[in-house]
Design a protein around this motif. Structure first.
Motif, PDB file in Angstrom:
ATOM      1  N   THR A  41       0.827  -1.203   0.000  1.00  0.00           N
ATOM      2  CA  THR A  41       0.000   0.000   0.000  1.00  0.00           C
ATOM      3  C   THR A  41       0.863   1.255   0.000  1.00  0.00           C
ATOM      4  O   THR A  41       0.527   2.256  -0.641  1.00  0.00           O
ATOM      5  CB  THR A  41      -0.935  -0.022   1.216  1.00  0.00           C
ATOM      6  N   GLU A  81      -7.011   0.811  -0.907  1.00  0.00           N
ATOM      7  CA  GLU A  81      -7.214  -0.389  -0.103  1.00  0.00           C
ATOM      8  C   GLU A  81      -8.454  -0.267   0.780  1.00  0.00           C
ATOM      9  O   GLU A  81      -9.258  -1.176   0.884  1.00  0.00           O
ATOM     10  CB  GLU A  81      -5.966  -0.583   0.751  1.00  0.00           C
ATOM     11  N   ASP A 156      -5.411  -1.531  -5.448  1.00  0.00           N
ATOM     12  CA  ASP A 156      -4.900  -2.063  -4.186  1.00  0.00           C
ATOM     13  C   ASP A 156      -5.969  -2.981  -3.602  1.00  0.00           C
ATOM     14  O   ASP A 156      -6.950  -2.512  -3.037  1.00  0.00           O
ATOM     15  CB  ASP A 156      -4.574  -0.911  -3.237  1.00  0.00           C
ATOM     16  N   GLU A 157      -5.755  -4.253  -3.725  1.00  0.00           N
ATOM     17  CA  GLU A 157      -6.715  -5.268  -3.273  1.00  0.00           C
ATOM     18  C   GLU A 157      -8.132  -4.955  -3.734  1.00  0.00           C
ATOM     19  O   GLU A 157      -9.040  -4.777  -2.913  1.00  0.00           O
ATOM     20  CB  GLU A 157      -6.656  -5.401  -1.755  1.00  0.00           C
TER      21      GLU A 157
END
Ligand SMILES: Nc1ncnc2c1ncn2[C@@H]1O[C@H](COP(=O)(O)OP(=O)(O)OP(=O)(O)O)[C@@H](O)[C@H]1O
Ligand SMILES: [Mg+2]
Lengths: 255, 585
Positions: A41, A81, A156-157
């Motif tokens: 991140t 995220e 991010d994810e």
């Protein structure tokens, strides 16, 4: 082309990202892997320009993004995220806000947004985001990131909280965008997905790059059949069964 | 065997419950102290104690301010002296009522029985009963804490001055007790009355109605709280020693009820009406407390999970804006997408974010009160506004726009959901200059326009079309000036920058604001009246000067942000400014 050179971020005594370099080319999805706290991140923050690196640089099409952050932002799509959204807006209002910030005209956003909401099976109602489930929030994030058809996508994810079907849809979307020549950086813990969609992967451990290659080459090099095994070997993780047993011992001890 | 196990369980339950109750109360109280504003900075205790200090300050200063009077009063006989103490007693009562009322308004949401409590606590083995109990303990301790803060100094200091000279400890004790009773009764009444009103609305009305009604209600309550202060002298003037009949207005003014309680308790029999007033105080207090109890009981039995829940989860109305308005907005008022984004974002935030809306309502109510007082003074003076005395009427729109715009500027600096500001950080590509345009328009359309348009019909009725239109034009022009002045050096997106409590430095700047207010409100209004009485030449030259001033201020305000980047994180100013002698270049 997105190029990262010797990127480093230091928080006090902790070096969260330590001399990371990589290149993400148009038309390819670069998988960005690493255990919790390895610095994914943080890297993503610096690549999007939201976080100032301690040292190193991020180049987009050969130019440092800090030189013309504006031009870069116009072409950037980003799924963070955490689903930090304005809870008092409805999903539609949020997407409209983002679309306007991205200079999309009223006519076009009036067409795009209801279609996107429908396709992502998000409610087009008066319910505010405060009442959305985790997966619904994630969908809003994804929609907001791709709304303006960006050239660089930083995810991010992006799959966290999505149900099976939405995850499959998103996977297709990402692959198709890459085929269209977009540059995509994809950080995730879902190794099966990474294995399927990513041309190359980069594995991070404690802020440093420990491997970077295609999935096949990595498996070949490490003499392992699956990416999962390669991953745990490279990031020096302990045997999950042993750790699980130890955890249970702690939980069961005493009263 | 069975029964022994059961007995053990009951025993352990009983042991667990008080502990849970304590913990839960703590959690609920934390939620109040940990308001939206504060938690993002994590400087929780600091700011909470600031609030307490702020609350305690007037209560500490008031006895000192009124002290000189009493050295003189001490020489008078009791029956003359007593009536001269009424205004100060009323001041203490009004102070506590107003402060408690404002606090209650600010914590409106946390005081409800709330679906949030249920969803976060449902996973734990806690009974509904315990939850409710904790909520009640919290509801009782909330006003208690603040009332103690408000009255601790004054309840000890003031009775020394107020009691008859040379009286003993017994009288002193009685005076303290009466002081505390009156102040506590006032605070408790306001607190429970607001709670009762809120509970009734939440229970009886549908969500859409609640969304519509609550802001209006909060505005009304704000005005009411302020009027406890501003009307107090006028109300008190209606009461004389020896009175045994009560005027209607006096009988409806809650602070007087508590003064009645005060006087009745210390046995000051100078005015028999105080007995009636004391009766009202007790009646009103019991009524509001009983209502609150009934509502909470009802909620406990039938509605616990839903009160206040759906309100947060829904927004907007089913009304669609007319096509003309949409066209006007998109092609005339806000032509760039960015301007539209900011204007709508500002509008929705002040409409839906509790804390922002409330602060803005507070500002508007103060402005309203000041304008109203001006109007009352005018009416009292002449029996009706004559032509030569337009200024107070003209000043009304200026006063109101001043407070709305300054209020908006203040709330701009308070973040809403700070963590969500990444979307601006990653998507805004405008120069601060262009951003300022959007922010300025938002202030104009969301702040100045509604006020000016709402007042316009009143001016038309009063003076006819042509003068009302002229006046509206002046209102727009003055708002433009003020907005540019307020946005000098503003390089943020509203609600999207971290807030630092000390940054606004109101303590240092308030004289400046006061000066600006008088100049803007009354100064401009007198100039306007002067123009209205004069010839066309006067009008044209004034218009030219105004336009030049607007242009000049606009240039200054644009230049003030020219070489800056947009700010999302405010840097604290150093507490100590060193000369940097130790710096090595
Ligand atoms: N603002 C911050 N201040 C101090 N340390 C930080 C900060 N942000 C991140 N860190 C630290 O940097 C390291 C990397 O964090 P990062 O969030 O990048 O990990 P990650 O790879 O994304 O982990 P995850 O898989 O859990 O999301 C962690 O040790 C974290 O504690
Ligand atoms: Mg992470």
């Amino acid at each position: 082309m997105l190029e990262v050179r010797n990127l480093t971020k230091v928080y006090g005594a902790l070096t969260a990202v330590d001399g990371v370099s990589f290149v993400a080319r148009p038309g390819e999805i670069l998988g960005y892997l690493g255990p919790n706290g390895s610095g994914k991140t943080t890297t993503v923050g610096m690549v999007t320009g939201l976080l100032k690196p301690t040292s190193g640089e991020v180049l987009f099409e050969g130019k440092d993004i800090q030189e013309d952050l504006r031009a870069y932002k116009l072409r950037l799509g980003y799924v963070p995220e955490e689903p930090a959204l304005y809870p008092y807006l409805t999903g539609r209002e949020y997407l409209e806000l983002v679309a306007r910030l991205r200079h999309i005209s009223e006519g076009r956003l009036g067409e795009k947004i209801p279609r996107l909401l429908e396709l992502l099976s998000l409610p087009d109602s008066f319910a505010t985001i405060a009442a959305y489930s985790k997966g619904m929030k994630q969908k809003v994030l994804v929609a907001a990131a791709i709304l303006h058809n960006p050239d660089v996508l930083i995810l991010d994810e992006p799959f966290s909280g999505l149900d099976v079907e939405s995850a499959m849809v998103l996977r297709e979307v990402i692959t198709d965008l890459a085929r269209d020549g977009k540059t995509i950086l994809f950080s995730s813990h879902l190794l099966e997905v990474v294995e399927k969609v990513c041309a190359r992967v980069l594995i991070l451990s404690k802020g440093r790059v420990v491997a970077e290659d295609t999935v096949e080459r990595l498996c070949e090099l490490q003499k392992q059949p699956k990416l999962e095994r390669v991953f745990s070997e490279l990031t020096a993780q302990t045997d999950p069964v042993t750790t699980a047993n130890k955890i249970l011992t702690v939980v069961k001890s005493g009263g | 065997m069975m029964s022994r196990a059961l007995g053990a369980r009951v025993a352990s339950q009983l042991r667990a419950e008080p502990r849970q109750l304590g913990l839960l109360t703590h959690v609920f109280l934390r939620r109040i102290t940990d308001s939206e504003l504060v938690s993002q900075q994590g400087e929780l205790s600091v700011t909470f104690s600031h609030v307490l200090a702020f609350i305690a300050l007037p209560g500490m200063l008031a006895p000192l301010l009124v002290m000189p009077k009493y050295s003189y009063l001490a020489t008078l006989p009791d029956w003359i002296r007593e009536p001269y103490t009424w205004d100060d007693k009323l001041l203490f009562v009004s102070l506590s009522m107003t402060l408690i009322g404002l606090l209650t308004l600010f914590h409106w949401d946390e005081l409800l029985l709330d679906g949030r409590d249920f969803s976060t606590l449902a996973a734990l083995p806690i009974r509904l009963r315990t939850m409710l109990g904790a909520k009640i303990v919290m509801l009782l301790s909330f006003p208690a804490v603040f009332l103690v803060a408000i009255s601790n100094v004054s309840s000890i200091l003031y009775p020394v001055m107020a009691m008859p000279p040379g009286s003993g400890l017994g009288v002193y004790g009685l005076t303290i007790a009466s002081h505390l009773c009156a102040v506590f009764a006032g605070g408790a009444f306001v607190f429970s009355a607001i709670l009762a009103v809120q509970g009734v609305i939440a229970t009886l009305c549908g969500n859409e109605t609640v969304r519509l009604v609550v802001p209006l209600l909060q505005f009304a309550l704000f005005l009411l709280m302020l009027s406890f202060f501003t009307l107090a002298p006028r109300m008190l003037a209606g009461i004389h020693p020896g009175d045994d009949r009560l005027g209607t207005a006096m009988g409806l003014f809650p602070p007087l009820w508590c003064l009645g309680l005060y006087e009745t308790m210390i046995g000051g029999g100078t005015a028999p009406v105080f007995g009636i007033l004391a009766g009202r105080a007790l009646g009103a207090l019991s009524l509001s407390v009983a209502t609150v109890c009934l509502i909470y009981l009802y909620a406990y039995l039938y509605k616990f999970r839903t009160i206040g829940e759906a309100r947060r989860a829904e927004a907007g109305t089913r009304l669609r804006p007319p096509k003309v308005a949409v066209w006007l907005f998109e092609s005339l008022l806000a032509r760039t997408p960015f301007d539209r984004a900011i204007i709508l974002f500002v509008g929705k935030t002040i409409r839906r974010s509790h804390i922002h809306r409330l602060i803005l309502i507070g500002f508007i109510s103060v402005g309203f009160m000041i304008a109203f007082e001006g109007l009352m003074a005018l009416l009292a003076q002449t029996g009706g506004p004559r032509d030569g005395q337009r200024t107070p009427l003209l000043a009304m729109q200026l006063i109101l726009t001043f407070f709305v715009l300054v209020g908006l500027r203040m709330v701009y600096a308070i973040p809403a959901e700070l963590r969500a500001n990444w979307v601006f950080q990653s998507a805004v590509t405008e120069e601060p200059r262009a951003c300022q345009t959007g922010v300025r328009k938002a202030m104009f359309y969301c702040g100045a326009c509604p006020i000016l348009i709402l007042l316009f019909p009143a001016y038309v009725v009063q003076w006819g079309w042509s003068e009302a239109v002229f006046h509206l034009g002046v209102g727009f022009a003055c708002s433009c000036l003020l907005i540019d002045a307020l946005l000098m050096g503003f390089t943020k997106i509203p609600f999207a920058c971290a807030y630092l409590p000390g940054r606004a430095r109101m303590t240092v700047r308030w004289p400046f604001y006061w000066l600006a207010f008088t100049a803007y409100g009354y100064g401009m209004a007198s100039i306007e009246a002067w123009i209205m009485e004069g010839s066309a030449v006067r009008f044209v030259s004034a218009a030219a000067i105004m336009l030049a001033a607007i242009a000049a201020l606009r240039i200054l305000s644009v230049r003030s942000v020219r070489n800056h980047a947009l700010l999302y994180d405010e840097e604290p100013e150093p507490y100590l400014c060193t000369l940097e002698l130790n710096r090595v270049e």
